[in-house]
Design an enzyme around this catalytic site. Structure first.
Site, PDB file in Angstrom:
ATOM      1  N   GLY A   1     -36.316  27.418  13.046  1.00 26.48           N
ATOM      2  CA  GLY A   1     -37.674  27.921  13.235  1.00 26.48           C
ATOM      3  C   GLY A   1     -38.710  26.951  12.698  1.00 26.48           C
ATOM      4  O   GLY A   1     -38.396  26.005  11.969  1.00 26.48           O
TER       5      GLY A   1
ATOM      6  N   ASP B   1     -25.824  35.386   9.935  1.00 28.53           N
ATOM      7  CA  ASP B   1     -26.368  36.192  11.023  1.00 28.53           C
ATOM      8  C   ASP B   1     -27.048  37.422  10.427  1.00 28.53           C
ATOM      9  O   ASP B   1     -26.386  38.340   9.939  1.00 28.53           O
ATOM     10  CB  ASP B   1     -25.243  36.606  11.970  1.00 28.53           C
ATOM     11  CG  ASP B   1     -25.744  37.304  13.218  1.00 28.53           C
ATOM     12  OD1 ASP B   1     -26.911  37.749  13.226  1.00 28.53           O
ATOM     13  OD2 ASP B   1     -24.967  37.405  14.190  1.00 28.53           O
ATOM     14  N   LEU B   2     -28.363  37.435  10.464  1.00 22.20           N
ATOM     15  CA  LEU B   2     -29.118  38.515   9.835  1.00 22.20           C
ATOM     16  C   LEU B   2     -28.870  39.875  10.481  1.00 22.20           C
ATOM     17  O   LEU B   2     -29.209  40.906   9.893  1.00 22.20           O
ATOM     18  CB  LEU B   2     -30.624  38.207   9.868  1.00 22.20           C
ATOM     19  CG  LEU B   2     -31.181  37.385   8.700  1.00 22.20           C
ATOM     20  CD1 LEU B   2     -30.531  36.011   8.637  1.00 22.20           C
ATOM     21  CD2 LEU B   2     -32.695  37.250   8.801  1.00 22.20           C
TER      22      LEU B   2
ATOM     23  N   ALA C   1     -36.659  35.320  11.362  1.00 20.36           N
ATOM     24  CA  ALA C   1     -37.189  36.600  11.858  1.00 20.36           C
ATOM     25  C   ALA C   1     -36.875  36.766  13.330  1.00 20.36           C
ATOM     26  O   ALA C   1     -36.566  35.801  14.031  1.00 20.36           O
ATOM     27  CB  ALA C   1     -38.702  36.674  11.641  1.00 20.36           C
TER      28      ALA C   1
ATOM     29  N   THR D   1     -38.746  37.119  16.392  1.00 19.15           N
ATOM     30  CA  THR D   1     -40.143  36.830  16.706  1.00 19.15           C
ATOM     31  C   THR D   1     -40.510  37.020  18.175  1.00 19.15           C
ATOM     32  O   THR D   1     -41.635  36.725  18.569  1.00 19.15           O
ATOM     33  CB  THR D   1     -40.498  35.390  16.293  1.00 19.15           C
ATOM     34  OG1 THR D   1     -39.615  34.478  16.966  1.00 19.15           O
ATOM     35  CG2 THR D   1     -40.380  35.210  14.789  1.00 19.15           C
TER      36      THR D   1
ATOM     37  N   THR E   1     -46.483  38.925   8.612  1.00 24.60           N
ATOM     38  CA  THR E   1     -47.380  38.680   9.729  1.00 24.60           C
ATOM     39  C   THR E   1     -48.652  39.517   9.700  1.00 24.60           C
ATOM     40  O   THR E   1     -48.680  40.606   9.111  1.00 24.60           O
ATOM     41  CB  THR E   1     -46.634  38.982  11.057  1.00 24.60           C
ATOM     42  OG1 THR E   1     -47.527  38.859  12.161  1.00 24.60           O
ATOM     43  CG2 THR E   1     -46.080  40.397  11.050  1.00 24.60           C
ATOM     44  N   ASP E   2     -49.688  39.009  10.374  1.00 25.17           N
ATOM     45  CA  ASP E   2     -50.918  39.763  10.568  1.00 25.17           C
ATOM     46  C   ASP E   2     -50.705  40.982  11.461  1.00 25.17           C
ATOM     47  O   ASP E   2     -51.540  41.884  11.503  1.00 25.17           O
ATOM     48  CB  ASP E   2     -51.984  38.863  11.204  1.00 25.17           C
ATOM     49  CG  ASP E   2     -51.552  38.323  12.557  1.00 25.17           C
ATOM     50  OD1 ASP E   2     -50.601  37.527  12.582  1.00 25.17           O
ATOM     51  OD2 ASP E   2     -52.153  38.696  13.583  1.00 25.17           O
TER      52      ASP E   2
ATOM     53  N   TYR F   1     -42.715  44.832  16.970  1.00 27.31           N
ATOM     54  CA  TYR F   1     -42.605  43.685  16.069  1.00 27.31           C
ATOM     55  C   TYR F   1     -43.354  43.955  14.767  1.00 27.31           C
ATOM     56  O   TYR F   1     -42.814  43.753  13.671  1.00 27.31           O
ATOM     57  CB  TYR F   1     -43.158  42.442  16.760  1.00 27.31           C
ATOM     58  CG  TYR F   1     -43.288  41.240  15.854  1.00 27.31           C
ATOM     59  CD1 TYR F   1     -42.162  40.559  15.405  1.00 27.31           C
ATOM     60  CD2 TYR F   1     -44.537  40.789  15.457  1.00 27.31           C
ATOM     61  CE1 TYR F   1     -42.282  39.454  14.565  1.00 27.31           C
ATOM     62  CE2 TYR F   1     -44.666  39.688  14.625  1.00 27.31           C
ATOM     63  CZ  TYR F   1     -43.537  39.022  14.179  1.00 27.31           C
ATOM     64  OH  TYR F   1     -43.675  37.938  13.346  1.00 27.31           O
TER      65      TYR F   1
ATOM     66  N   LYS G   1     -41.709  44.329  10.989  1.00 26.31           N
ATOM     67  CA  LYS G   1     -42.113  43.411   9.913  1.00 26.31           C
ATOM     68  C   LYS G   1     -42.681  44.194   8.730  1.00 26.31           C
ATOM     69  O   LYS G   1     -42.440  43.829   7.566  1.00 26.31           O
ATOM     70  CB  LYS G   1     -43.137  42.413  10.434  1.00 26.31           C
ATOM     71  CG  LYS G   1     -42.583  41.389  11.420  1.00 26.31           C
ATOM     72  CD  LYS G   1     -41.543  40.459  10.789  1.00 26.31           C
ATOM     73  CE  LYS G   1     -42.184  39.447   9.866  1.00 26.31           C
ATOM     74  NZ  LYS G   1     -41.182  38.484   9.329  1.00 26.31           N
TER      75      LYS G   1
END
Length: 282
Positions: free
Chosen positions: A10, A31-32, A55, A57, A96-97, A120, A124
């Site tokens: 990333g 592997d998450l 993440a 994404t 993230t925003d 998403y 998050k």
């Protein structure tokens, strides 16, 4: 300092590897999506600092893949934070925003009301809550509109389109702060070192300045790269996507400056560096 990074390819993970000696784990190595893998990796590494730069994404795909997005963005960070708390080492997590709904026109402070409007953002936010619940010494860094010379991002998309197009329509009612991945990596490393030295961490915002629309961003990309492409701004309603995007992604970054001495980066200067790396400067 022994630093373990989740994520290898990333944008932020790539920049962390460029700026410091870290052990960055790929998906094949950690592997998450598999419960227990993160905690095992942290226990085996015996590090002094852990940074999660991985993440799910794919914002639009997450709308139909919520279970996997929740596992990677929500559950895995909590698992990492608990493992770090058990070992007494600092943990940093990138968020993230998109945890905000994008209403209003003012920059959102860390204390602002969260209200994500897509899957998403919800996953998050779940990750943020799991990290804080874990206890220990943790920091969450919310950022926005990440770009670099590596991987897929808005800058590279615009440059690719400029190869065959002389005019583009780009959304101009979403306002935020484009943020160079290199600056995010630098901020994370500075925060991590401070936390290893005793800083308690916390929740922080970090995004580029000045605020801009996607259309503004595109125009600057073409101006700096010498591309003769006309950009016409359009409302988000003219460019429908599976996942809704927040219109106001402005982040108030003063707390990070006050606590760590890290000021918001000038995204235009960061763009110059990225275009230079890509070899497309005017």
């Amino acid at each position: 300092m022994r630093i373990l990074v989740f994520g290898q390819t990333g944008q932020v993970a790539h920049e962390l590897q460029r700026q410091a000696k870290v052990t960055a784990l790929s998906r094949a190595q950690a592997d998450l999506s598999v419960p227990g893998v993160c905690a095992e990796a942290i226990a085996q590494f015996d590090g002094e600092l852990v940074i999660n730069a991985a993440a799910y994404t794919a914002v639009d795909r997450a709308e139909s893949d919520e279970a996997l997005a929740q596992r990677i963005n929500g559950d895995a960070p909590g698992e990492m934070a608990r493992a770090c708390a058990d070992l007494g080492i600092p943990f940093l997590h990138v968020s993230t925003d998109y945890v905000f709904d994008g209403s209003g026109k003012r920059a959102r402070a860390e204390s602002g009301k969260v209200n994500p409007i897509n899957v998403y953002g919800r996953t998050k936010l779940a990750g943020e809550k799991a990290v804080r619940k874990a206890g220990g010494k943790t920091a969450v860094l919310r950022t926005s509109w990440v770009f670099s010379s590596h991987g897929a991002n808005f800058v590279k998309t615009m440059l690719r389109l400029a190869e065959t197009r002389s005019a583009l329509t780009v959304v101009d009612d979403q306002i935020g702060g484009p943020t160079p991945a290199a600056d995010i990596a630098s901020a994370l490393l500075s925060m991590g070192r401070a936390m290893a030295g005793g800083h308690p961490g916390g929740l922080y915002h970090y995004s580029g300045a000045p605020a801009a629309s996607w259309a503004d961003f595109a125009r600057e990309i073409f101006a700096q790269s010498g591309q003769d492409v006309a950009v016409t701004g359009i409302p988000s309603s003219d460019y429908p996507t599976p996942a809704a995007r927040p219109l106001n992604s402005r982040l108030d970054c003063r707390k990070l400056t006050e606590d760590f001495g890290i000021a918001p980066p000038d995204w235009r200067a960061g763009l110059t560096r990225v275009l230079d790396e890509l070899g497309v400067m005017a």
